[in-house]
Design an enzyme around this catalytic site. Structure first.
Site, PDB file in Angstrom:
ATOM      1  N   SER A 679       0.799  -1.221   0.000  1.00  0.00           N
ATOM      2  CA  SER A 679       0.000   0.000   0.000  1.00  0.00           C
ATOM      3  C   SER A 679       0.833   1.272   0.000  1.00  0.00           C
ATOM      4  O   SER A 679       0.299   2.368  -0.069  1.00  0.00           O
ATOM      5  CB  SER A 679      -0.976   0.002   1.176  1.00  0.00           C
ATOM      6  OG  SER A 679      -0.268   0.207   2.361  1.00  0.00           O
ATOM      7  N   LYS A 722      -6.450   3.147   8.812  1.00  0.00           N
ATOM      8  CA  LYS A 722      -5.585   4.207   8.280  1.00  0.00           C
ATOM      9  C   LYS A 722      -6.248   5.573   8.407  1.00  0.00           C
ATOM     10  O   LYS A 722      -5.600   6.564   8.764  1.00  0.00           O
ATOM     11  CB  LYS A 722      -5.258   3.911   6.821  1.00  0.00           C
ATOM     12  CG  LYS A 722      -4.300   2.733   6.679  1.00  0.00           C
ATOM     13  CD  LYS A 722      -4.143   2.323   5.237  1.00  0.00           C
ATOM     14  CE  LYS A 722      -3.148   1.172   5.123  1.00  0.00           C
ATOM     15  NZ  LYS A 722      -3.106   0.659   3.756  1.00  0.00           N
TER      16      LYS A 722
END
Ligand SMILES: Nc1ncnc2c1ncn2[C@@H]1O[C@H](COP(=O)(O)OP(=O)(O)OP(=O)(O)O)[C@@H](O)[C@H]1O
Ligand SMILES: [Mg+2]
Length: 802
Positions: A679, A722
């Protein structure tokens, strides 16, 4: 060597004797019973009182014929004869001389033999003297060792002056086979006879010595055994006196085994062990091992069960009372409990809570225990590498113990506790065997009704246990284990949620633990918020709880010192007095935009994390260096980002071969946290582009997304974690992959409201949103400017040498 004097022939009655050989010089008593022998004896008594005694071949024969009798025997004088009451005659004879049969005739029921008497004398010689002294010495030893001989009379015999007589008197006293004696009788040469006697003596002495050694050893052992027996008996007596008899103890054990409700196999094993124990000396090391084993078998729950509460409404209330928020997770737990009630033998599904530390995984499991009325036990598998920690060691090892599973079952005391396996993701494998394989057997509903622990050595039924696992991350759990689990994710809390948890639970709990009342201390909302913002930096509430505890302890101390009247209100203004200076002052958004520095969002063991990604350029040869404890997948995604940038060199206004003259160093700080996953792709690419184009990256923008070689942005995991992390540090704009838009539904409203979310499909969109200025495509030009100090050659000081 010897003189055989030829003598005239003699005719005397002959009597066969059994089982003995009569030697000259020997006084021998024996009983005469056989008809023929009595007749021979009577005949001899009537005449010269001389009789010829010869040994018959086979002692069992009652009526031996002349050819069944040895033809060498001894001519003897009858010294005495007494008629006994039973008709037998007891005689005492004295051997006179060897004689050899020449002829036998049968007379009125007995034999008369014609004999040649062999009388022999040895000529004195040194050899003879030597052998005489050897025989005398050996015989003395023989008499000493042999218990059947009378010492005095034997020594007298040995003093005989004639070597021939010596050999005969020794021979007659030897305890050897009749055949061997007969051989000695038939040996006419005194010297040769003595030699043979010496050899036999030596052999016999050796036998006697061995026997004596064995005897002493046996005796010593017997003494020790007797001593032990004596002491044991004494000990038993002492125990009895003290009222705890050994016997009673074993009986007690037996009763306990019968009452333990063990399954057949375990019961048999226990009975068998008890039998072994009975035979062992008490207090021996062996019996301690055996007793310990029995104690373990007896201490295990085999039948005892907690009464299960099957009340979903109650469970719902308990979960709600003990945990704030976590709506989805609670719902899943209730569904899980409902299914377990409906299905008799629910298969599969072991609950597994996955999330950062301090989000309530363990405490949720405890609530489930309370809601279902089960006992609660917990083991931590963090750092477990050895299969034996789960399954135990075999009993043959010194100090062996059962594994954690069995130990905890014993602690639970029931067969249906809730069993929490903490940190299943922190288990590792090495040469001592794979603990996860053992764990599979524990968790697999097909196998766990017959779990075997190496120590217990009997099957143990774990099928009634409700297992719950907890983990920080999922990807380190072996896939087969994951397949048996029903994963529930706990992402972490928002600031508002943390505040509520603190107000409703943590403060209360800490007041209790530090012995304060709500009159002593109150936390204002602002005070708690201040702690959350400036003293903690976490997804869960573990540090928050710790900081609240620290404040409470300080107040407790004052209460002890100044009395119960102390009353403190905790506000942002006075928090510094309790917790010291602020630990996290600056929010991310206050930082400055820089070239090559991009804000990325990662998902690590401690939850969502905001991580800076730095790129810097140096004159070099096209190397890409990556540092900051990056995993393989992350390294590869950096390579992909680099390839993307190279393929776009023209659009970015870079010369085609720019990379040949440059080294790029990528670094992701916070080196202590291992990072992995794809990511960070767009973050790395943005840093490289910024460094090459010298356009700063906006510091208030964070991003996450995987990059393809063609510049497409692919979806990633952990969006909720996140975004929570970004929100926590005050970032306002977040770039996410378009395909992750669906995850936004999960985001708490307050977080969603505070963030501008840009969903992108391509890297171009990322650059557009993240860079301070748009990129100006230019014609191919020189290598971009890089930090000068790396470019120049180091100066050498040549002047000094001249
Ligand atoms: N939603 C919540 N409501 C009330 N208390 C909570 C909540 N979440 C966590 N807590 C409290 O936070 C503390 C830490 O939780 P817990 O020990 O369960 O964390 P954990 O997820 O097991 O962490 P770790 O991964 O470190 O084991 C506990 O005192 C727990 O009661
Ligand atoms: Mg825990």
């Amino acid at each position: 060597m010897f003189n055989r004097e030829k003598t005239e022939l003699k005719r005397v009655p002959m009597m066969p004797v059994r089982d003995m050989v009569i030697f000259p010089q020997m006084m021998t008593p024996f009983i005469v019973g056989r008809e023929s022998s009595v007749r021979a004896l009577e005949d001899a008594l009537a005449g010269e009182k001389k009789i010829f005694l010869a040994t018959q071949h086979d002692a069992s024969m009652d009526d031996p014929q002349p050819d069944q009798i040895y033809n060498v025997g001894t001519l003897a004088n009858i010294v005495q004869s007494v008629k006994l009451a039973d008709g037998n005659i007891k005689v005492l004879v004295e051997g006179v001389e060897r004689a050899k049969v020449v002829q036998v005739s049968v007379e009125e029921g007995f034999f008369r033999a014609t004999l040649r008497v062999v009388s022999s004398r040895a000529e004195p010689s040194p050899q003879l003297e030597q052998i005489v002294s050897r025989v005398t010495g050996l015989f003395e030893q023989y008499v000493k060792l042999s218990q059947n001989l009378n010492y005095d009379s034997m020594i007298a015999a040995v003093r005989a002056d004639d070597p021939a007589k010596l050999s005969d008197s020794v021979a007659s006293n030897l305890q050897i086979a009749v055949e061997e004696k007969q051989e000695l009788l038939e040996c006419f040469d005194p010297l040769e006879r003595l030699t043979r006697v010496a050899d036999i003596l030596e052999g016999e002495l050796e036998k006697l010595n061995v026997e004596r050694n064995i005897n002493t050893r046996v005796k010593r052992q017997m003494e020790r055994a007797q001593k032990e027996y004596y002491l044991n008996e004494k000990l038993k007596a002492i125990h009895k006196e003290l009222g705890r008899g050994e016997k009673n103890e074993l009986e007690e054990l037996k009763k306990k085994i019968d009452a333990a409700g063990m399954p057949k196999e375990a019961n048999e094993k226990a009975q068998q062990e008890l039998k072994r124990l009975e035979l062992m000396p008490p207090m021996s090391a062996e019996s301690t091992v055996s007793r310990n084993y029995l104690d373990w078998l007896l201490a295990m729950p085999w039948k005892k069960k907690s009464k299960e509460i099957r009340d979903i409404a109650l469970a719902e209330r308990i979960l709600e009372e003990e945990h704030y928020g976590l709506e989805k997770v609670k719902e899943r737990i209730l569904e899980y409990l409902a299914v377990r009630q409906l299905v008799k033998n629910p298969r599969g599904s072991i609950l597994c809570f996955v999330g950062p530390p301090g989000v309530g995984k363990t405490s949720l499991a405890m609530s489930i225990g309370r809601a279902t009325g089960r006992k609660f036990v917990r083991v931590s598998l963090g750092g477990v590498r050895d299969e034996a920690e789960i399954r135990g060691h075999r009993r043959t090892y010194i100090g062996a113990l059962p594994g954690q599973i069995v130990q905890m079952m014993k602690k639970a005391g029931t067969i249906n506790p809730i069993f929490v396996l903490d940190e299943v993701d922190k288990m590792s494998t090495d040469f001592r065997g794979d603990p996860s394989a053992a764990l599979m057997e524990v968790l697999d509903p097909e196998l766990n009704h017959a779990f075997t622990d190496h120590y217990l050595d009997v099957e143990y039924d774990l099928s009634k246990v409700m297992f719950v696992c907890t983990a920080n991350v999922l990807h380190t759990i072996p896939q087969p284990l994951q397949d048996r689990m029903e994963v529930l994710r706990l992402a972490g809390y928002t600031e508002l949620e943390k505040l509520q948890i603190a107000k409703r639970f943590l403060v209360k709990k800490q007041l209790e633990q530090t012995g304060l009342t709500s009159a002593n201390i109150t936390f204002t909302d602002e005070g708690l918020q201040h702690i959350i913002r400036h003293y903690t930096h976490e997804a869960g509430v573990r540090t928050l709880e710790r900081e609240i505890a620290a404040v409470c302890r300080k107040i407790s101390r004052r209460v002890v010192k100044e009395g119960a009247g102390v009353s403190v209100e905790v506000t942002p203004a006075n928090l510094g007095d309790f917790l010291g200076i602020i630990k996290f002052r600056e929010l991310w958004a206050h930082k400055k935009s820089e070239i090559g520095l991009t804000t990325g969002l990662a998902w690590t063991e401690v939850g969502g994390q905001v991580l800076a990604t730095e790129a810097t350029l140096m004159v070099g040869k096209g190397r890409l260096t990556l540092t900051g404890k990056l995993g393989d997948v992350m390294q590869e995604s950096a390579q992909a980002a680099m390839s993307y940038v190279r393929s776009r060199s023209a659009l970015l206004g870079l010369p085609r071969d720019f990379y040949r003259h440059l080294d790029i160093h990528m670094h992701v700080p916070e080196g202590a946290i291992p990072k992995d996953g794809p990511s960070a792709g767009i973050t790395i690419a943005t840093s490289i582009v910024s460094a090459l184009t010298r356009i700063p990256v906006r510091c208030d923008v964070a991003m996450t997304g995987e990059i393809t070689l063609r510049g497409k942005v692919l979806p990633i995991g952990g969006v909720k974690e996140k975004l929570l992390a970004a929100h926590r540090v005050g970032i306002r704009t977040v770039i996410i992959p378009k395909d992750n838009e669906k995850d936004l539904a999960d985001i708490p409203a307050e977080v969603r409201a505070g963030l501008t979310i840009i969903a992108v499909e391509t890297m171009d969109e990322v650059l557009q949103a993240a860079l301070e200025r748009p990129i100006q495509p230019v014609a191919p030009g020189p290598v971009p400017e890089v930090a000068g100090e790396f470019g120049s050659e180091p100066e050498t000081d040549q002047n000094l040498t001249n």
